[in-house]
Design a protein around this motif. Structure first.
Motif, PDB file in Angstrom:
ATOM      1  N   ASN A  14      -5.052   3.245  -9.883  1.00 23.66           N
ATOM      2  CA  ASN A  14      -4.555   3.231 -11.443  1.00 23.66           C
ATOM      3  C   ASN A  14      -3.679   4.497 -11.534  1.00 23.66           C
ATOM      4  O   ASN A  14      -2.573   4.517 -12.361  1.00 23.66           O
ATOM      5  CB  ASN A  14      -5.537   3.327 -12.374  1.00 23.66           C
ATOM      6  CG  ASN A  14      -6.306   1.878 -12.479  1.00 23.66           C
ATOM      7  OD1 ASN A  14      -5.522   0.666 -12.027  1.00 23.66           O
ATOM      8  ND2 ASN A  14      -7.118   1.690 -12.943  1.00 23.66           N
ATOM      9  N   PRO A  17       0.381   4.281 -10.092  1.00 22.93           N
ATOM     10  CA  PRO A  17       1.378   3.507 -10.882  1.00 22.93           C
ATOM     11  C   PRO A  17       1.913   4.407 -12.112  1.00 22.93           C
ATOM     12  O   PRO A  17       3.060   4.441 -12.514  1.00 22.93           O
ATOM     13  CB  PRO A  17       0.866   2.266 -10.898  1.00 22.93           C
ATOM     14  CG  PRO A  17      -0.380   2.058 -10.233  1.00 22.93           C
ATOM     15  CD  PRO A  17      -0.693   3.360  -9.759  1.00 22.93           C
ATOM     16  N   LEU A  20       4.217   7.368 -11.235  1.00 23.46           N
ATOM     17  CA  LEU A  20       5.524   6.658 -10.867  1.00 23.46           C
ATOM     18  C   LEU A  20       6.170   6.206 -12.169  1.00 23.46           C
ATOM     19  O   LEU A  20       7.255   6.584 -12.149  1.00 23.46           O
ATOM     20  CB  LEU A  20       5.414   5.468  -9.751  1.00 23.46           C
ATOM     21  CG  LEU A  20       5.107   5.891  -8.359  1.00 23.46           C
ATOM     22  CD1 LEU A  20       4.820   4.603  -7.569  1.00 23.46           C
ATOM     23  CD2 LEU A  20       5.897   6.924  -7.815  1.00 23.46           C
ATOM     24  N   MET A  21       5.455   5.835 -13.191  1.00 23.08           N
ATOM     25  CA  MET A  21       6.266   5.247 -14.281  1.00 23.08           C
ATOM     26  C   MET A  21       6.493   6.337 -15.095  1.00 23.08           C
ATOM     27  O   MET A  21       7.688   6.403 -15.726  1.00 23.08           O
ATOM     28  CB  MET A  21       5.165   4.357 -15.173  1.00 23.08           C
ATOM     29  CG  MET A  21       5.271   2.914 -14.467  1.00 23.08           C
ATOM     30  SD  MET A  21       3.735   1.995 -15.493  1.00 23.08           S
ATOM     31  CE  MET A  21       4.481   2.054 -16.886  1.00 23.08           C
TER      32      MET A  21
END
Length: 102
Positions: A14, A17, A20-21
């Motif tokens: 979790n 991501p 990265l966002m």
């Protein structure tokens, strides 16, 4: 022990991501700031060109009024000269009017 290991893997899955966002969002914001600054400089250039054109129209209007309007017996020549002077003044003042309306 097996459950705790799978929970840590799930937590790590979790986090990646989300990281990265956040990174992509930060890069997009930097690109957006650069694009906005380029658009603002282009807008400023356009307003300067518009003001320069207004000075030319004003000069033409003054010449037209002096050369043809005041010496002619035709009142339409004087009206045309006055219209050119007023148009030149409006075009010169256009950037200030736009900034006032913002």
């Amino acid at each position: 022990m097996r459950q705790s290991k799978s929970k840590t893997i799930c937590k790590r899955a979790n986090i990646l991501p989300m990281t990265l966002m956040m990174l992509i969002h930060t890069v997009n914001m930097a690109g957006a700031q650069e694009a906005v600054s380029k658009i603002n400089s282009l807008s400023e250039l356009f307003m300067n060109i518009l003001s320069a054109m207004g000075v030319m129209i004003l000069g033409y209007g003054i010449f037209n009024l002096a050369a043809f309007g005041l010496n002619s017996h035709d009142p339409s020549q004087m009206t045309q000269g006055i219209k050119s002077v007023v148009a030149g003044l409006l075009v010169i003042m256009a950037p200030q009017i736009v900034n006032f309306l913002k």
